[in-house]
Motif scaffolding. Structure first.
Motif, mmCIF file in Angstrom:
data_model
loop_
_atom_site.group_PDB
_atom_site.id
_atom_site.type_symbol
_atom_site.label_atom_id
_atom_site.label_comp_id
_atom_site.label_asym_id
_atom_site.label_seq_id
_atom_site.Cartn_x
_atom_site.Cartn_y
_atom_site.Cartn_z
ATOM 1 N N GLY A 140 -18.007 -24.584 -60.412
ATOM 2 C CA GLY A 140 -18.654 -23.291 -60.553
ATOM 3 C C GLY A 140 -17.738 -22.158 -60.130
ATOM 4 N N ALA A 141 -18.269 -20.954 -60.170
ATOM 5 C CA ALA A 141 -17.476 -19.761 -59.872
ATOM 6 C C ALA A 141 -17.233 -19.610 -58.375
ATOM 7 N N ASN A 142 -16.179 -18.886 -58.050
ATOM 8 C CA ASN A 142 -15.876 -18.551 -56.658
ATOM 9 C C ASN A 142 -16.986 -17.651 -56.109
ATOM 10 N N PRO A 143 -17.680 -18.072 -55.041
ATOM 11 C CA PRO A 143 -18.787 -17.271 -54.526
ATOM 12 C C PRO A 143 -18.347 -16.107 -53.640
ATOM 13 N N LEU A 144 -17.073 -16.085 -53.268
ATOM 14 C CA LEU A 144 -16.583 -15.080 -52.325
ATOM 15 C C LEU A 144 -16.199 -13.783 -53.039
ATOM 16 N N THR A 145 -16.526 -12.658 -52.420
ATOM 17 C CA THR A 145 -16.090 -11.372 -52.948
ATOM 18 C C THR A 145 -14.613 -11.165 -52.612
ATOM 19 N N VAL A 175 -15.611 -6.892 -39.871
ATOM 20 C CA VAL A 175 -14.892 -8.168 -39.967
ATOM 21 C C VAL A 175 -15.834 -9.323 -39.656
ATOM 22 N N ARG A 176 -16.622 -9.191 -38.590
ATOM 23 C CA ARG A 176 -17.581 -10.239 -38.231
ATOM 24 C C ARG A 176 -18.572 -10.490 -39.362
ATOM 25 N N ASN A 177 -19.035 -9.415 -39.978
ATOM 26 C CA ASN A 177 -20.002 -9.551 -41.079
ATOM 27 C C ASN A 177 -19.398 -10.311 -42.263
ATOM 28 N N TYR A 178 -18.182 -9.934 -42.652
ATOM 29 C CA TYR A 178 -17.527 -10.612 -43.773
ATOM 30 C C TYR A 178 -17.339 -12.099 -43.475
ATOM 31 N N LEU A 179 -16.879 -12.410 -42.263
ATOM 32 C CA LEU A 179 -16.663 -13.806 -41.895
ATOM 33 C C LEU A 179 -17.979 -14.573 -41.868
ATOM 34 N N SER A 180 -19.016 -13.940 -41.340
ATOM 35 C CA SER A 180 -20.319 -14.596 -41.252
ATOM 36 C C SER A 180 -20.865 -14.923 -42.641
ATOM 37 N N VAL A 181 -20.764 -13.961 -43.556
ATOM 38 C CA VAL A 181 -21.263 -14.174 -44.922
ATOM 39 C C VAL A 181 -20.458 -15.273 -45.615
ATOM 40 N N ALA A 182 -19.132 -15.264 -45.425
ATOM 41 C CA ALA A 182 -18.288 -16.289 -46.042
ATOM 42 C C ALA A 182 -18.641 -17.671 -45.512
ATOM 43 N N ARG A 189 -19.375 -24.480 -40.623
ATOM 44 C CA ARG A 189 -19.808 -24.111 -39.273
ATOM 45 C C ARG A 189 -19.025 -22.959 -38.660
ATOM 46 N N ASN A 190 -17.798 -22.762 -39.085
ATOM 47 C CA ASN A 190 -16.982 -21.729 -38.445
ATOM 48 C C ASN A 190 -15.912 -21.215 -39.406
ATOM 49 N N ARG A 191 -15.166 -20.227 -38.948
ATOM 50 C CA ARG A 191 -14.169 -19.591 -39.823
ATOM 51 C C ARG A 191 -13.043 -20.551 -40.206
ATOM 52 N N ALA A 192 -12.639 -21.425 -39.277
ATOM 53 C CA ALA A 192 -11.562 -22.369 -39.594
ATOM 54 C C ALA A 192 -11.971 -23.279 -40.748
ATOM 55 N N GLU A 193 -13.210 -23.757 -40.718
ATOM 56 C CA GLU A 193 -13.697 -24.601 -41.812
ATOM 57 C C GLU A 193 -13.817 -23.786 -43.100
ATOM 58 N N ALA A 194 -14.230 -22.527 -42.973
ATOM 59 C CA ALA A 194 -14.350 -21.670 -44.152
ATOM 60 C C ALA A 194 -12.995 -21.482 -44.828
ATOM 61 N N VAL A 195 -11.963 -21.246 -44.011
ATOM 62 C CA VAL A 195 -10.609 -21.088 -44.549
ATOM 63 C C VAL A 195 -10.171 -22.374 -45.238
ATOM 64 N N ARG A 196 -10.396 -23.515 -44.570
ATOM 65 C CA ARG A 196 -9.962 -24.801 -45.129
ATOM 66 C C ARG A 196 -10.642 -25.094 -46.464
ATOM 67 N N VAL A 197 -11.973 -24.935 -46.512
ATOM 68 C CA VAL A 197 -12.711 -25.216 -47.740
ATOM 69 C C VAL A 197 -12.282 -24.285 -48.865
ATOM 70 N N ALA A 198 -12.165 -22.993 -48.555
ATOM 71 C CA ALA A 198 -11.780 -22.023 -49.588
ATOM 72 C C ALA A 198 -10.380 -22.308 -50.116
ATOM 73 N N GLN A 199 -9.463 -22.726 -49.232
ATOM 74 C CA GLN A 199 -8.110 -23.067 -49.680
ATOM 75 C C GLN A 199 -8.128 -24.315 -50.555
ATOM 76 N N GLU A 200 -8.898 -25.318 -50.148
ATOM 77 C CA GLU A 200 -8.950 -26.566 -50.909
ATOM 78 C C GLU A 200 -9.488 -26.355 -52.316
ATOM 79 N N LYS A 201 -10.405 -25.400 -52.452
ATOM 80 C CA LYS A 201 -11.001 -25.138 -53.750
ATOM 81 C C LYS A 201 -10.191 -24.137 -54.574
ATOM 82 N N GLY A 202 -9.149 -23.569 -53.952
ATOM 83 C CA GLY A 202 -8.338 -22.591 -54.670
ATOM 84 C C GLY A 202 -9.011 -21.241 -54.773
ATOM 85 N N TRP A 203 -9.877 -20.904 -53.820
ATOM 86 C CA TRP A 203 -10.625 -19.648 -53.867
ATOM 87 C C TRP A 203 -9.976 -18.524 -53.078
ATOM 88 N N LEU A 204 -8.875 -18.789 -52.400
ATOM 89 C CA LEU A 204 -8.200 -17.721 -51.652
ATOM 90 C C LEU A 204 -6.965 -17.243 -52.403
#
Length: 204
Positions: A140-145, A175-182, A189-204
């Motif tokens: 599916g599409a990248n959900p991140l703005t 910054v907190r709001n953007y991270l929380s929404v992502a 569960r946290n920003r580190a996991e968010a970064v990892r998942v987004a990188q793995e999917k090619g969304w960053l």
């Protein structure tokens, strides 16, 4: 006699770049006329060498191959772009197509397949690795703005909210709001996991 297809090759790893250039050089109708090691050198090389097709690696210093593809598409819409990647990430495929790429292949594809892709894009066709195409449809599409992606990219090296806010000219609350929404969008569960998942999917 038909003139050879003029190819620009952008790849930051010199051994890989030279190997690709040598393999393509064996094709009687393809000529590698320019080689660069940085994404921000692609436009100048395209201007200088009147290229027909640009082969762009994704991960390069200066700017990514996807960013370089978008710039090429704007300034030289007639140049066909083939994006090459080591990482078969579905999000990369979608981003590359949105940037104006005409083909998307993984680097371990056979050399004959790459040469054929060069010919096909020049003839107006699109060439996409079928496994990646299926994965992209399933993902599916990248959900991140754009802003959420920017903040996550900046957070990848472990900077604090205060450091992120200073670097991005935002308030710490924003910054907190953007991270929380992502984090919510990616169901982690946290920003580190968010970064990892987004990188793995090619969304960053």
């Amino acid at each position: 006699m038909t003139s050879a297809i003029r190819v620009l090759l952008a790849e930051d790893q010199s051994m890989v770049r030279e190997a690709l250039a040598a393999l393509l050089g064996l094709e009687p109708d393809i000529e590698v006329v320019a080689q660069v090691a940085r994404g921000d050198e692609v436009l100048a090389a395209a201007r200088a060498h009147a290229v027909d097709v640009a082969l762009l690696d994704i991960e390069m210093p200066g700017c990514t191959g996807i960013e370089a593809a978008a710039r090429l598409h704007t300034e030289f819409p007639g140049v066909k772009v083939v994006v090459l990647t080591t990482f078969g990430r579905p999000g990369y495929l979608r981003s590359a197509m949105e940037a104006g790429a005409h083909a998307f292949l993984v680097k371990d594809a056979p050399a004959a397949q790459l040469a054929e892709a060069v010919r096909k894009v020049l003839a107006g066709e699109r060439v996409i690795d079928p496994t990646l195409a299926a994965a992209a449809l399933a993902e599916g599409a990248n959900p991140l703005t754009d802003r959420e992606r920017e903040v996550l990219r900046a957070a990848a090296d472990g900077r604090t909210n205060a450091e992120l806010a200073a670097a991005l000219n935002l308030s710490q609350g924003t910054v907190r709001n953007y991270l929380s929404v992502a984090i919510q969008k990616l169901a982690v569960r946290n920003r580190a996991e968010a970064v990892r998942v987004a990188q793995e999917k090619g969304w960053l």
